[in-house]
Design an enzyme around this catalytic site. Structure first.
Site, short mmCIF file in Angstrom:
data_model
loop_
_atom_site.label_atom_id
_atom_site.label_comp_id
_atom_site.label_asym_id
_atom_site.label_seq_id
_atom_site.Cartn_x
_atom_site.Cartn_y
_atom_site.Cartn_z
N HIS A 97 0.86 -1.17 0.00
CA HIS A 97 0.00 0.00 0.00
C HIS A 97 0.90 1.23 0.00
O HIS A 97 2.12 1.12 0.23
CB HIS A 97 -0.88 0.04 1.26
N CYS A 128 -0.52 2.44 -5.20
CA CYS A 128 -1.25 3.60 -5.73
C CYS A 128 -0.42 4.86 -5.55
O CYS A 128 0.52 4.91 -4.78
CB CYS A 128 -2.59 3.77 -5.03
#
Length: 310
Positions: A146, A187
């Site tokens: 993440h 991301c």
């Protein structure tokens, strides 16, 4: 969550082209004798010098002659601590397994570290930067996690600036002048990219975007301008990257596929990364788009070693 075979030359006086087989007068010949121009009977002979000059000199290629080629560190963060409110990164083991397979077949020594917190991520990269790479050709680091803008996250939810991760590698003396390849699946933000002018594309319903798969393209803004780095990001700044919960992330899976194809064709890394950009950006993920990005300070061409047979 892919002429003609005759050489023509301008006549500086008349602006006309001289064609093989025509008679040309020698202006220095007082008798005005003419001689016939030599015709080209073999096009390969005509272009042979040009072909030789177009080949890449060895000094413009990174050496890929050692075995092993180098170290490959894969940081695979799957399970995040419950107090972080971050979900499991389902499908990331598929990415890890494919990366291991590809780089082992390219004769890299692969080491996988699962579920590292922020400080351990920094510690492991520092340990690799302190190794002796004198008999190695390159270094590879793949980070699957993440993240948020300009950072990747440890499993403790703490952010690590990508520039801080790369700084020890930039200072490693035995990696100086050698390519350092960094691939990050994460991301770059929470915004989903819209599809523009892609009328024929459809979502087949089999792909799932992750909640936070942060790719650090923003870090490109803050990474020190060190030589011989290539950083491949799964998405551009401010946007999400996508990962299938069973089949792995679209970026890493396509990267591995193109590395396999490109190595057999002796393609350079820039050409391979461009194909990855094109293929991933052509897809639609649940109505959204994903645009990978690659930045590099490579000073030579890097042609990846041939994949070893199965």
């Amino acid at each position: 969550m892919e002429q003609t075979g005759c050489a023509h030359k301008k006549n500086s006086q008349g602006g006309k082209e001289n064609h093989p087989g025509l008679m040309q007068q020698n202006p220095n010949d007082p008798k005005g004798k003419r001689k016939q121009l030599q015709t080209v009977t073999n096009i390969s002979q005509h272009f042979s010098k040009r072909k030789r000059s177009a080949s890449v000199p060895k000094q413009e290629l990174y050496s890929m002659s050692n075995q092993p080629r180098g170290h490959c560190l894969i940081i695979n963060n799957f399970y995040f601590e419950t107090n972080t409110s971050l979900g499991k990164r389902l499908g990331t083991d598929k990415d890890k397994d494919e990366l291991v397979k590809v780089f082992k077949k390219m004769q890299f020594e692969v080491e996988v570290e699962d579920n590292l917190n922020a400080s351990d991520m920094q510690r492991f990269i520092k340990q690799f930067a302190e190794k002796d790479h004198a008999q190695m050709d390159a270094f590879v680091c793949c980070i699957l996690s993440h993240g948020e803008k300009g950072t990747v996250l440890g499993v403790d939810g703490k952010q690590v600036e990508i520039r801080d991760l790369l700084r020890p590698l930039a200072k490693c003396c035995t990696l100086a002048g050698k390519p350092k390849l960094i691939f990050i699946q994460a991301c770059q933000g929470n915004v989903c990219q819209e599809a523009v002018g892609m009328a024929d594309e459809q979502d087949d319903g089999t792909e799932e975007g992750t909640e936070k798969e942060n790719a650090q393209t923003a870090t490109f803004q803050s990474i020190p301008i060190e030589a011989d780095f290539l950083i491949g990001m799964s998405t551009v700044e401010s946007y999400r990257a996508f990962r299938h919960i069973q089949n792995g992330s679209f970026y890493i899976q396509e990267l591995c596929e193109q590395l396999k194809i490109g190595s057999t064709r002796k393609e350079d890394i820039h050409s391979i990364m461009t194909k990855v950009n094109r293929i991933v950006s052509s897809k639609v993920f649940r109505g959204s788009k994903q645009m990978p990005e690659v930045r590099y300070t490579l000073t030579k061409k890097m042609v990846l070693p041939m994949m070893s047979p199965d």
